[in-house]
Design an enzyme around this catalytic site. Structure first.
Site, PDB file in Angstrom:
ATOM      1  N   CYS A  65      26.764 -14.651  24.595  1.00  0.00           N
ATOM      2  CA  CYS A  65      28.008 -14.483  25.354  1.00  0.00           C
ATOM      3  C   CYS A  65      27.937 -15.165  26.710  1.00  0.00           C
ATOM      4  O   CYS A  65      28.963 -15.479  27.312  1.00  0.00           O
ATOM      5  CB  CYS A  65      28.347 -13.011  25.520  1.00  0.00           C
ATOM      6  SG  CYS A  65      27.042 -12.048  26.320  1.00  0.00           S
ATOM      7  N   HIS A 113      12.461 -22.849  31.802  1.00  0.00           N
ATOM      8  CA  HIS A 113      13.819 -22.310  31.627  1.00  0.00           C
ATOM      9  C   HIS A 113      13.856 -21.317  30.468  1.00  0.00           C
ATOM     10  O   HIS A 113      14.352 -20.190  30.625  1.00  0.00           O
ATOM     11  CB  HIS A 113      14.802 -23.455  31.372  1.00  0.00           C
ATOM     12  CG  HIS A 113      16.188 -22.987  31.067  1.00  0.00           C
ATOM     13  ND1 HIS A 113      17.062 -22.577  32.051  1.00  0.00           N
ATOM     14  CD2 HIS A 113      16.846 -22.821  29.888  1.00  0.00           C
ATOM     15  CE1 HIS A 113      18.201 -22.191  31.498  1.00  0.00           C
ATOM     16  NE2 HIS A 113      18.089 -22.314  30.185  1.00  0.00           N
TER      17      HIS A 113
END
Length: 444
Positions: A65, A113
């Site tokens: 999301c 990351h």
């Protein structure tokens, strides 16, 4: 090893097998942009298939999301541009419009990351637990619904290492401890009172967003026989269907009190809907067992006098927010330790990644040395025709042992130097000294 790609058309890097990530998240794009870039499972499969067809050696798509990311490794220099085009097409935007929302990281920076993502250091709510499962699912989907071949050694190692980093952060720090939302704080309180919530019964009064979140959280903990009451019976029925619950008439809502363990109130009423007098009327003699009242409405639904009754535990929105605040502060204090863990694991991944440069060179050196050994041994044995088979085998064994001993130390040191970040110059020197220039290019 930690430079980011300058543009989508930048080469994949000097090390052809280094990973690249290209994507958008809540850090770089507003929700109205992110929601246009969400890929369903089938759409992710199509995107990975397209990228593999267009030259990516390895590819994984991670979409949640709050982020959509393409992880790439190997292939030709234009693969990131293809991924950027797919994102733009999915969003119905031009590449120029999408580009300002994208981030790109390469090699060690890509690993850092993903490790931060899996550890939830990069999440909107630091410490949330869902992302680790989503990362594992992305890897599984790439292998199962596309092809095992689209996840090779580089991305396979990267994602599996990321899962281990996430587990280490959760085990060694308090980053994921405690509730980080009002709904999860409500669950935390309920557990303190009842222990396991499996089989407990609940009543939800109100059918707004807060009620939905609370109901979903309790249902996930095993709460059953959930009754929902609302002035709009249609809204109550719709919310109840989400968890196989039942809608009850709003006018007779308090008759449910003697059947339930947990009551959540989140109405928009301008006045109190429950006070001590009404509770006594619904439960003559008071509750026979503990009952938890969670008032998450503003203005409050439940009068404070209710808390004076025996076996009644009342908490309002401020109580829940205080729990959330305390937990988030605890999580924030764990961030430095979590960041150190990520840094340690990135260094380990970079050592492994650097070693990939050495492997094809070592393979070429060994192959060339073995060719020379075989030729010279064959010449020597031709001059030693009088030797019997066992003596000839001994000569073969001797030359192989000498070769292994001569090659062992240089290759070990090459790998050690690569792991310490100083292998590039030695690799080039080894290519020159052993005469294998160019033989290892493009391998690995």
């Amino acid at each position: 090893m930690t430079a980011s790609l300058g543009s989508a058309d930048s080469p994949l890097g000097a090390v052809a097998s280094s990973p690249t990530v290209l994507g958008v998240s809540h850090h770089t794009a507003p929700v109205e942009v992110r929601e246009r870039m969400v890929f369903s499972r089938e759409e992710a499969r199509e995107a990975m298939t397209a990228l593999a067809h267009d030259g990516a050696a390895e590819v994984v798509v991670l979409t949640t999301c709050n982020r959509t990311e393409f992880y790439l490794a190997g292939g030709h220099a234009g693969v990131p541009a293809v991924a950027e085009r797919l994102l733009a097409e999915r969003a119905g935007m031009s590449r120029e419009e999408v580009a300002c929302h994208l981030y790109r990281h390469h090699a060690g920076a890509a690993a850092e990351h993903l490790f931060r993502v899996t550890s939830s250091l990069d999440s909107m709510i630091v410490g949330e637990a869902q992302i680790q499962g989503q990362v594992k699912a992305a890897l599984r989907d790439a292998r199962e619904i596309v092809s095992p071949r689209v996840v090779g050694p580089v991305l396979g190692r990267l994602f599996e290492h990321a899962a281990a980093v996430g587990g280490r952060v959760r085990t060694e720090t308090d980053l994921g401890e405690g509730a980080a939302s009002v709904a999860s704080a409500a669950v935390q309180l309920a557990r303190k009172i009842f222990g396991s919530l499996a089989g407990r019964r609940a009543l939800v009064v109100g059918a707004g967003e807060m009620s939905k979140l609370a109901l979903t959280a309790f249902a996930a903990e095993g709460v059953r026989d959930i009754a929902v009451a609302n002035r709009s019976g249609v809204a109550a029925a719709e919310l109840a269907r989400r968890v196989d619950g039942r809608a009850v008439d709003y006018g007779a809502v308090w008759s449910e009190l003697d059947r339930v363990d947990i009551v959540v109130t989140a109405t928009g009423a301008p006045h109190r809907i429950l006070d001590a007098e009404r509770l006594r009327g619904a439960l003559p003699g008071g509750p026979r067992r503990p009952i938890l009242l969670l008032d998450i409405a503003l203005p409050r639904d439940v009068d404070a006098s209710v808390a004076e009754l025996e076996n009644v535990f009342l908490y309002d929105i401020d109580d829940l927010q205080q729990i959330v605040g305390d937990n988030l502060e605890r999580r924030r204090s764990a961030i430095p330790r979590a960041e150190r863990i990520v840094a340690e694991e990135v260094a380990r991944y970079e050592e492994w990644l650097a070693s990939l440069d050495v492997v094809p060179v070592v393979r070429s050196i060994r192959s060339r040395a073995e060719d020379l050994r075989a030729v010279e041994t064959e010449r020597a044995l031709a001059r030693l025709a009088h030797l019997d088979p066992s003596d000839r085998a001994e000569v073969e064994r001797l030359t192989r042992q000498l070769l292994a001993k001569l090659i062992h130390d240089p290759t070990v040191r090459l790998k050690e130097a690569a792991g310490n970040g100083g292998g590039a110059a030695l690799v080039e020197a080894a290519r020159y000294l052993f005469g294998v220039e160019g033989e290892a290019e493009g391998n690995g």
